[in-house]
Design an enzyme around this catalytic site. Structure first.
Site, PDB file in Angstrom:
ATOM      1  N   CYS A 135      81.249  68.031 -22.504  1.00 31.33           N
ATOM      2  CA  CYS A 135      79.764  67.737 -22.339  1.00 31.33           C
ATOM      3  C   CYS A 135      79.340  67.365 -20.849  1.00 31.33           C
ATOM      4  O   CYS A 135      79.552  65.996 -21.029  1.00 31.33           O
ATOM      5  CB  CYS A 135      79.286  66.740 -23.542  1.00 31.33           C
ATOM      6  SG  CYS A 135      77.505  66.377 -23.439  1.00 31.33           S
ATOM      7  N   CYS A 138      76.598  64.519 -21.073  1.00 33.76           N
ATOM      8  CA  CYS A 138      76.712  63.337 -21.615  1.00 33.76           C
ATOM      9  C   CYS A 138      77.981  62.408 -20.743  1.00 33.76           C
ATOM     10  O   CYS A 138      77.700  61.125 -20.462  1.00 33.76           O
ATOM     11  CB  CYS A 138      78.087  63.593 -23.196  1.00 33.76           C
ATOM     12  SG  CYS A 138      77.273  64.825 -24.125  1.00 33.76           S
ATOM     13  N   ASP A 139      78.634  63.161 -19.999  1.00 35.24           N
ATOM     14  CA  ASP A 139      80.008  62.216 -19.498  1.00 35.24           C
ATOM     15  C   ASP A 139      79.860  62.268 -17.799  1.00 35.24           C
ATOM     16  O   ASP A 139      80.698  61.650 -17.518  1.00 35.24           O
ATOM     17  CB  ASP A 139      81.147  62.548 -19.890  1.00 35.24           C
ATOM     18  CG  ASP A 139      81.462  62.592 -21.482  1.00 35.24           C
ATOM     19  OD1 ASP A 139      80.779  61.609 -22.117  1.00 35.24           O
ATOM     20  OD2 ASP A 139      82.032  63.301 -22.259  1.00 35.24           O
TER      21      ASP A 139
END
Ligand code: NAP
Length: 308
Positions: A135, A138-139
């Site tokens: 992701c 997300c990261d």
């Protein structure tokens, strides 16, 4: 067990599920929507959505899904933030279990979507969350000014690579062939990005360093020449497509060999009264707007089924 028999239960809360909910609720069917393990679905882990009509400036994926939820809740629909653990479609009314509670319904709309596919390597699973990610949204933030890699050659990989250049100093796309599968506009955008390089015809031979529990680099193998090379990166994002979330329905509904539910008549599955919409059936388009369109169709089909 809740003692009433519902008209419509919707399993899943991406664009298909919420759109089905809006239509079913406006048809006075008081749907219950079980949001599932990832409320809002895959768009909640994307950034900018530029191709959903009605948003000339684009909209953030999480915002779009939050708006859809608010829209469905305006009507007589109940969104329950829980996960369906078991279903029984062998008798009517259909039965759905959430934790230990049983719900009964005359129709079901399945909109459980799909999940990110992984390479299935031991070093990938050991280092997941420690430099390996599925992701970018997300990261990506954690890789400011670092060199990282993205695996894949479809639109997901190209989009994630572009997005990651906001943070990373260099992004290497590792693709197993010598041409991208992704769309023309995404291909051009990626290839024109000065921070993106491509390792063509390449696969991951090893992700280092399992011992240190952090990503310190990759050994790549060129599948054409057999040559190995080292790529010093601190993060690797896997973006090789998705698999349908259908484990719950194995043995109950007809599926293809990849696990996608097969619709028999419009949005109706192999069980009359059970409908499916969105990425859980769609092997071709897989867009938010097509999922939403199918969610609408499934709700209209369920409404007609109940009338009949
Ligand atoms: P995809 O189109 O199926 O592409 C998956 C990519 O991963 C392919 O390039 C494939 O290689 C590669 N791959 C698969 N398994 C692999 C493995 N085990 N090892 C190495 N590489 C592997 O999936 P996607 O990119 O997620 O896109 C899915 C759909 O969503 C598409 O219709 C796409 O257009 C759409 N989408 C659209 C947008 C957008 O419009 N903004 C963004 C994301 C996705 P091969 O090419 O060799 O098969």
């Amino acid at each position: 067990m809740s003692n009433s028999v519902h008209d419509v239960i919707i399993v899943g809360s991406g664009p298909a599920g919420y759109t089905a909910g809006i239509y079913a609720a406006r048809a006075d069917l008081n749907p219950i929507i079980f949001a599932g393990p990832q409320p809002g679905g895959q768009l909640t882990i994307t950034t900018e959505v530029e191709n959903f009509p009605g948003f000339p400036e684009g909209i953030q994926g999480p915002q779009l899904m939050d708006d859809m939820r608010k829209q469905v809740e305006r009507f007589n629909a109940k969104v329950i933030f829980d996960v369906v653990g078991k279903v029984d479609f062998s008798q009517r009314p259909f039965r759905v279990w959430v934790n230990d509670e049983e719900y009964q319904s005359k129709t079901i709309i399945i909109s459980t979507g799909a999940s990110a596919r992984l390479l299935g390597r031991d070093d990938e699973s050991t280092l997941m969350g420690h430099g390996v990610s599925a992701c970018a949204t997300c990261d990506g933030f954690f890789y400011r000014d670092q060199e990282i890699a993205v695996v894949g050659g479809g639109d997901s990989a190209l989009e994630e690579a572009n997005f990651l250049t906001r943070f990373a100093s260099k992004v290497t796309i590792i693709h197993r062939r010598d041409e991208f599968r992704g769309s023309k506009i995404m291909r051009e955008r990626a290839l024109a990005n000065p921070k993106i390089e491509v390792a063509w015809n390449s696969v991951i031979e090893q992700i280092h360093d399992v011992e240190k529990k952090e990503v310190t680099g990759l050994t790549l193998k060129n599948v054409k020449t057999g040559a190995f090379s080292e790529l010093p990166v601190t993060g690797v994002f896997i973006a090789i497509g998705h698999q349908p979330n259908t484990d719950l329905f194995v043995g109950q509904l007809e599926m293809d060999e990849a696990g996608y539910i097969i619709n028999k008549e419009r949005t109706m599955t192999s069980v009359a009264g059970v409908f499916a919409a969105g990425d859980v059936v769609d092997t071709v388009y897989r867009q938010a707007v097509t999922a939403a369109g199918m969610g609408c169709q499934a709700a209209l089909d369920a409404e007609r089924f109940l009338d009949g």
